[in-house]
Scaffold this motif. Structure first.
Motif, PDB file in Angstrom:
ATOM      1  N   GLU A  37       0.816  -1.218   0.000  1.00 46.24           N
ATOM      2  CA  GLU A  37       0.000   0.000   0.000  1.00 46.24           C
ATOM      3  C   GLU A  37       0.851   1.270   0.000  1.00 46.24           C
ATOM      4  O   GLU A  37       0.538   2.238  -0.699  1.00 46.24           O
ATOM      5  N   THR A  38       1.943   1.274   0.749  1.00 45.88           N
ATOM      6  CA  THR A  38       2.835   2.441   0.763  1.00 45.88           C
ATOM      7  C   THR A  38       3.408   2.696  -0.626  1.00 45.88           C
ATOM      8  O   THR A  38       3.437   3.833  -1.097  1.00 45.88           O
ATOM      9  N   ALA A  39       3.859   1.646  -1.293  1.00 48.72           N
ATOM     10  CA  ALA A  39       4.429   1.807  -2.630  1.00 48.72           C
ATOM     11  C   ALA A  39       3.364   2.238  -3.634  1.00 48.72           C
ATOM     12  O   ALA A  39       3.618   3.115  -4.469  1.00 48.72           O
ATOM     13  N   LEU A  40       2.173   1.650  -3.562  1.00 47.90           N
ATOM     14  CA  LEU A  40       1.114   2.047  -4.486  1.00 47.90           C
ATOM     15  C   LEU A  40       0.707   3.506  -4.272  1.00 47.90           C
ATOM     16  O   LEU A  40       0.368   4.205  -5.225  1.00 47.90           O
ATOM     17  N   THR A  41       0.756   3.975  -3.030  1.00 41.84           N
ATOM     18  CA  THR A  41       0.470   5.385  -2.744  1.00 41.84           C
ATOM     19  C   THR A  41       1.525   6.276  -3.384  1.00 41.84           C
ATOM     20  O   THR A  41       1.216   7.323  -3.955  1.00 41.84           O
ATOM     21  N   SER A  47      -5.783  -2.867  -1.742  1.00 41.09           N
ATOM     22  CA  SER A  47      -4.603  -2.000  -1.649  1.00 41.09           C
ATOM     23  C   SER A  47      -4.612  -0.915  -2.725  1.00 41.09           C
ATOM     24  O   SER A  47      -4.193   0.210  -2.461  1.00 41.09           O
ATOM     25  N   THR A  48      -5.117  -1.226  -3.903  1.00 41.11           N
ATOM     26  CA  THR A  48      -5.193  -0.177  -4.921  1.00 41.11           C
ATOM     27  C   THR A  48      -6.224   0.875  -4.523  1.00 41.11           C
ATOM     28  O   THR A  48      -5.956   2.071  -4.628  1.00 41.11           O
ATOM     29  N   ALA A  49      -7.366   0.444  -4.031  1.00 38.16           N
ATOM     30  CA  ALA A  49      -8.409   1.396  -3.617  1.00 38.16           C
ATOM     31  C   ALA A  49      -7.925   2.283  -2.473  1.00 38.16           C
ATOM     32  O   ALA A  49      -8.184   3.486  -2.458  1.00 38.16           O
ATOM     33  N   ALA A  50      -7.197   1.708  -1.533  1.00 35.30           N
ATOM     34  CA  ALA A  50      -6.716   2.470  -0.376  1.00 35.30           C
ATOM     35  C   ALA A  50      -5.601   3.446  -0.737  1.00 35.30           C
ATOM     36  O   ALA A  50      -5.305   4.356   0.033  1.00 35.30           O
ATOM     37  N   SER A  51      -4.995   3.275  -1.907  1.00 33.60           N
ATOM     38  CA  SER A  51      -3.850   4.107  -2.256  1.00 33.60           C
ATOM     39  C   SER A  51      -4.101   5.038  -3.446  1.00 33.60           C
ATOM     40  O   SER A  51      -3.161   5.589  -4.018  1.00 33.60           O
ATOM     41  N   GLY A  52      -5.363   5.225  -3.817  1.00 35.95           N
ATOM     42  CA  GLY A  52      -5.680   6.204  -4.846  1.00 35.95           C
ATOM     43  C   GLY A  52      -5.858   5.652  -6.251  1.00 35.95           C
ATOM     44  O   GLY A  52      -5.795   6.413  -7.220  1.00 35.95           O
ATOM     45  N   TRP A  53      -6.077   4.350  -6.365  1.00 32.53           N
ATOM     46  CA  TRP A  53      -6.265   3.713  -7.667  1.00 32.53           C
ATOM     47  C   TRP A  53      -7.624   3.037  -7.734  1.00 32.53           C
ATOM     48  O   TRP A  53      -8.191   2.672  -6.725  1.00 32.53           O
ATOM     49  N   ARG A  54      -8.095   2.812  -8.959  1.00 33.22           N
ATOM     50  CA  ARG A  54      -9.300   2.017  -9.196  1.00 33.22           C
ATOM     51  C   ARG A  54      -8.893   0.870 -10.103  1.00 33.22           C
ATOM     52  O   ARG A  54      -8.506   1.086 -11.255  1.00 33.22           O
ATOM     53  N   LEU A  55      -8.931  -0.351  -9.581  1.00 28.36           N
ATOM     54  CA  LEU A  55      -8.553  -1.531 -10.359  1.00 28.36           C
ATOM     55  C   LEU A  55      -9.614  -1.766 -11.427  1.00 28.36           C
ATOM     56  O   LEU A  55     -10.788  -1.928 -11.118  1.00 28.36           O
ATOM     57  N   THR A  56      -9.212  -1.756 -12.697  1.00 33.00           N
ATOM     58  CA  THR A  56     -10.175  -1.880 -13.795  1.00 33.00           C
ATOM     59  C   THR A  56     -10.046  -3.192 -14.557  1.00 33.00           C
ATOM     60  O   THR A  56     -10.957  -3.557 -15.295  1.00 33.00           O
ATOM     61  N   ALA A  57      -8.922  -3.898 -14.412  1.00 31.20           N
ATOM     62  CA  ALA A  57      -8.752  -5.190 -15.081  1.00 31.20           C
ATOM     63  C   ALA A  57      -7.845  -6.066 -14.232  1.00 31.20           C
ATOM     64  O   ALA A  57      -6.909  -5.571 -13.595  1.00 31.20           O
ATOM     65  N   TYR A  58      -8.127  -7.364 -14.246  1.00 30.14           N
ATOM     66  CA  TYR A  58      -7.341  -8.323 -13.474  1.00 30.14           C
ATOM     67  C   TYR A  58      -7.348  -9.634 -14.231  1.00 30.14           C
ATOM     68  O   TYR A  58      -8.411 -10.201 -14.504  1.00 30.14           O
ATOM     69  N   ASP A  59      -6.162 -10.125 -14.609  1.00 31.38           N
ATOM     70  CA  ASP A  59      -6.045 -11.367 -15.356  1.00 31.38           C
ATOM     71  C   ASP A  59      -4.842 -12.143 -14.833  1.00 31.38           C
ATOM     72  O   ASP A  59      -3.702 -11.773 -15.085  1.00 31.38           O
ATOM     73  N   ASP A  60      -5.124 -13.205 -14.102  1.00 32.74           N
ATOM     74  CA  ASP A  60      -4.072 -14.058 -13.552  1.00 32.74           C
ATOM     75  C   ASP A  60      -4.097 -15.372 -14.320  1.00 32.74           C
ATOM     76  O   ASP A  60      -4.663 -16.360 -13.872  1.00 32.74           O
ATOM     77  N   ALA A  61      -3.501 -15.372 -15.491  1.00 29.66           N
ATOM     78  CA  ALA A  61      -3.482 -16.546 -16.361  1.00 29.66           C
ATOM     79  C   ALA A  61      -2.249 -17.395 -16.067  1.00 29.66           C
ATOM     80  O   ALA A  61      -1.362 -16.988 -15.328  1.00 29.66           O
ATOM     81  N   VAL A  62      -2.184 -18.557 -16.670  1.00 29.42           N
ATOM     82  CA  VAL A  62      -1.033 -19.434 -16.476  1.00 29.42           C
ATOM     83  C   VAL A  62       0.245 -18.771 -16.982  1.00 29.42           C
ATOM     84  O   VAL A  62       1.281 -18.800 -16.327  1.00 29.42           O
ATOM     85  N   ASP A  63       0.159 -18.129 -18.141  1.00 26.74           N
ATOM     86  CA  ASP A  63       1.355 -17.603 -18.794  1.00 26.74           C
ATOM     87  C   ASP A  63       1.608 -16.110 -18.582  1.00 26.74           C
ATOM     88  O   ASP A  63       2.522 -15.542 -19.175  1.00 26.74           O
ATOM     89  N   LEU A  76      -4.681  -3.772 -14.356  1.00 29.54           N
ATOM     90  CA  LEU A  76      -4.686  -2.384 -14.787  1.00 29.54           C
ATOM     91  C   LEU A  76      -5.476  -1.569 -13.778  1.00 29.54           C
ATOM     92  O   LEU A  76      -6.573  -1.972 -13.360  1.00 29.54           O
ATOM     93  N   ALA A  77      -4.914  -0.451 -13.383  1.00 28.98           N
ATOM     94  CA  ALA A  77      -5.580   0.441 -12.433  1.00 28.98           C
ATOM     95  C   ALA A  77      -5.515   1.868 -12.965  1.00 28.98           C
ATOM     96  O   ALA A  77      -4.520   2.255 -13.599  1.00 28.98           O
ATOM     97  N   ALA A  78      -6.558   2.630 -12.708  1.00 28.35           N
ATOM     98  CA  ALA A  78      -6.609   4.037 -13.095  1.00 28.35           C
ATOM     99  C   ALA A  78      -6.469   4.889 -11.851  1.00 28.35           C
ATOM    100  O   ALA A  78      -7.023   4.567 -10.802  1.00 28.35           O
ATOM    101  N   ARG A  79      -5.755   5.984 -11.992  1.00 24.53           N
ATOM    102  CA  ARG A  79      -5.561   6.924 -10.882  1.00 24.53           C
ATOM    103  C   ARG A  79      -6.841   7.661 -10.613  1.00 24.53           C
ATOM    104  O   ARG A  79      -7.441   8.234 -11.522  1.00 24.53           O
ATOM    105  N   SER A  80      -7.302   7.618  -9.380  1.00 21.36           N
ATOM    106  CA  SER A  80      -8.567   8.281  -8.988  1.00 21.36           C
ATOM    107  C   SER A  80      -8.418   9.782  -9.048  1.00 21.36           C
ATOM    108  O   SER A  80      -7.367  10.326  -8.931  1.00 21.36           O
TER     109      SER A  80
END
Length: 135
Positions: free
Chosen positions: A61-65, A110-126, A131-135
């Motif tokens: 969270e500190t780093a994302l801030t 952690s993204t929400a708490a540090s000023g971001w809005r997570l807009t995409a999340y893909d945890d694939a095998v490869d 992706l997050a946008a700055r609030s």
């Protein structure tokens, strides 16, 4: 674009040395810097591409801030790794847990708490991609 500037930052001189040929080819500047204390002005950048960063941070969270501080409102943060979380865990001989920083729930919090809005999340095998946008 033609007016854009690319800056690559890392905490270690060794990683910057590895990046030097690619940086020269891309006309990118190299900066020795800690992601928790970046040497850039507030809202100085449009986007950040962080490859393999989050799992190396003692306090996500500190780093994302700090990353949010240097990105303009509406700017983007791309979190990427060329292997998914399961493949990385297996490579390091451990099992995944739901409280890891890149797990969907903790990353969203952690993204929400540090000023971001997570807009995409893909945890694939490869790959891992978020992706997050700055609030």
């Amino acid at each position: 674009g033609p007016d854009g500037v690319v800056i690559a930052a890392d905490l270690t001189p060794e990683m910057l040395a590895q990046a030097r040929p690619q940086a020269a080819a891309a006309r990118a500047a190299l900066v020795l810097a800690d992601a928790r204390r970046l040497p850039f002005a507030d809202a100085a950048a449009d986007a950040l591409f962080a490859a393999g960063l989050i799992n190396h941070l003692p306090d996500t969270e500190t780093a994302l801030t700090e990353l949010a501080r240097v990105i303009r409102s509406g700017g983007l943060l791309v979190l990427f790794h060329p292997a998914g979380r399961a493949a990385l865990a297996a490579r390091h001989g451990r099992t995944m847990t739901p409280d890891e920083p890149l797990s969907a729930g903790p990353l969203r919090r952690s993204t929400a708490a540090s000023g971001w809005r997570l807009t995409a999340y893909d945890d694939a095998v490869d790959h891992f991609f978020a992706l997050a946008a700055r609030s």
